[in-house]
Design a protein around this motif. Structure first.
Motif, PDB file in Angstrom:
ATOM      1  N   PRO A 229     -20.123  49.594  13.353  1.00 52.94           N
ATOM      2  CA  PRO A 229     -18.675  49.466  13.097  1.00 52.94           C
ATOM      3  C   PRO A 229     -17.881  49.032  14.323  1.00 52.94           C
ATOM      4  O   PRO A 229     -16.769  48.529  14.194  1.00 52.94           O
ATOM      5  N   TYR A 230     -18.469  49.190  15.510  1.00 54.36           N
ATOM      6  CA  TYR A 230     -17.763  48.763  16.727  1.00 54.36           C
ATOM      7  C   TYR A 230     -17.666  47.246  16.835  1.00 54.36           C
ATOM      8  O   TYR A 230     -16.799  46.724  17.552  1.00 54.36           O
ATOM      9  N   GLY A 231     -18.532  46.532  16.161  1.00 59.68           N
ATOM     10  CA  GLY A 231     -18.542  45.078  16.260  1.00 59.68           C
ATOM     11  C   GLY A 231     -17.725  44.373  15.197  1.00 59.68           C
ATOM     12  O   GLY A 231     -17.676  43.130  15.180  1.00 59.68           O
ATOM     13  N   GLU A 232     -17.101  45.128  14.302  1.00 64.89           N
ATOM     14  CA  GLU A 232     -16.287  44.506  13.260  1.00 64.89           C
ATOM     15  C   GLU A 232     -15.013  43.923  13.854  1.00 64.89           C
ATOM     16  O   GLU A 232     -14.436  44.475  14.789  1.00 64.89           O
ATOM     17  N   PRO A 233     -14.552  42.767  13.325  1.00 63.07           N
ATOM     18  CA  PRO A 233     -13.331  42.134  13.874  1.00 63.07           C
ATOM     19  C   PRO A 233     -12.110  43.042  13.732  1.00 63.07           C
ATOM     20  O   PRO A 233     -11.883  43.626  12.680  1.00 63.07           O
ATOM     21  N   GLY A 234     -11.361  43.154  14.798  1.00 63.36           N
ATOM     22  CA  GLY A 234     -10.137  43.947  14.801  1.00 63.36           C
ATOM     23  C   GLY A 234     -10.357  45.446  14.796  1.00 63.36           C
ATOM     24  O   GLY A 234      -9.414  46.202  14.536  1.00 63.36           O
ATOM     25  N   ALA A 235     -11.570  45.901  15.046  1.00 63.93           N
ATOM     26  CA  ALA A 235     -11.862  47.336  15.007  1.00 63.93           C
ATOM     27  C   ALA A 235     -11.299  48.034  16.244  1.00 63.93           C
ATOM     28  O   ALA A 235     -11.366  47.508  17.359  1.00 63.93           O
TER      29      ALA A 235
END
Length: 200
Positions: free
Chosen positions: A110-116
């Motif tokens: 989840p850390y690599g999701e855009p805008g996270a």
């Protein structure tokens, strides 16, 4: 999340919990293994000491009884203090926390999701792991099971039995002496006798 607040959380919360679980896991592992080794040695010595007892040596009898009592005490202590369970719980929690900082740094999951919001996700995941450990802590499980056992009640069914008493009225025929009817019955032979006596 503010970067300074996250760095403070990382040092004072995350690293502190990592050190805490590492020390606690090592401490409980050490205590558990010490107890286990003493139990193994004493359990092995008990039959050996008993074999040398020919029935006359009171000191050997006392030694056998004392060793058996110590074994029982150590066994009860292991079950009471839960050294093994705490060792496993603390070590498992530490292993769950350890890779979280690498996931954050390398943008994994989840850390690599855009805008996270990486910092908020990190705090949420770490606190979720800690909360799960608190609920699975062996002493806490016993405390949670206590009220449930106390609230468990067995319903008592009270049966009210109604006894119906039936009074049987028995009507028995009553024999009544009818003296008047008996007096009204006249013997025919007696009437003839009376007529003959009158004629003569």
């Amino acid at each position: 999340m503010d970067k300074n607040a996250f760095n403070d959380y990382l040092q004072n919360r995350y690293q502190d919990q990592m050190n805490y679980y590492s020390k606690k896991a090592a401490l409980n592992q050490k205590k558990y293994k010490q107890y286990q080794w003493v139990l193994i040695i004493l359990s092995a010595l008990t039959p050996v000491i008993a074999a040398f007892n020919n029935g006359d040596n009171i000191y050997l009898k006392i030694t056998v009884v004392s060793v058996a009592a110590i074994v029982a005490i150590l066994t009860t202590g292991l079950k009471t203090f839960n050294y093994y369970e705490l060792w496993v719980t603390y070590r498992s929690t530490q292993e769950l926390l350890k890779p979280e900082i690498y996931y954050y740094t390398l943008n994994v999951g989840p850390y690599g999701e855009p805008g996270a919001d990486k910092e908020s996700i990190f705090v949420f995941r770490v606190e979720s792991i800690l909360d799960k450990e608190h609920k699975s802590w062996p002493p806490m499980q016993k405390l949670n099971e206590g009220p449930k056992a106390a609230d468990t009640t067995t319903p008592v069914t009270t049966e009210t039995s109604t006894t119906t008493v039936t009074t049987a009225t028995t009507t028995e025929p009553v024999a009544t002496e009818n003296t008047d009817a008996d007096e009204a019955v006249v013997n025919p032979d007696s009437d003839k006798t009376d007529e003959n006596s009158t004629t003569s």
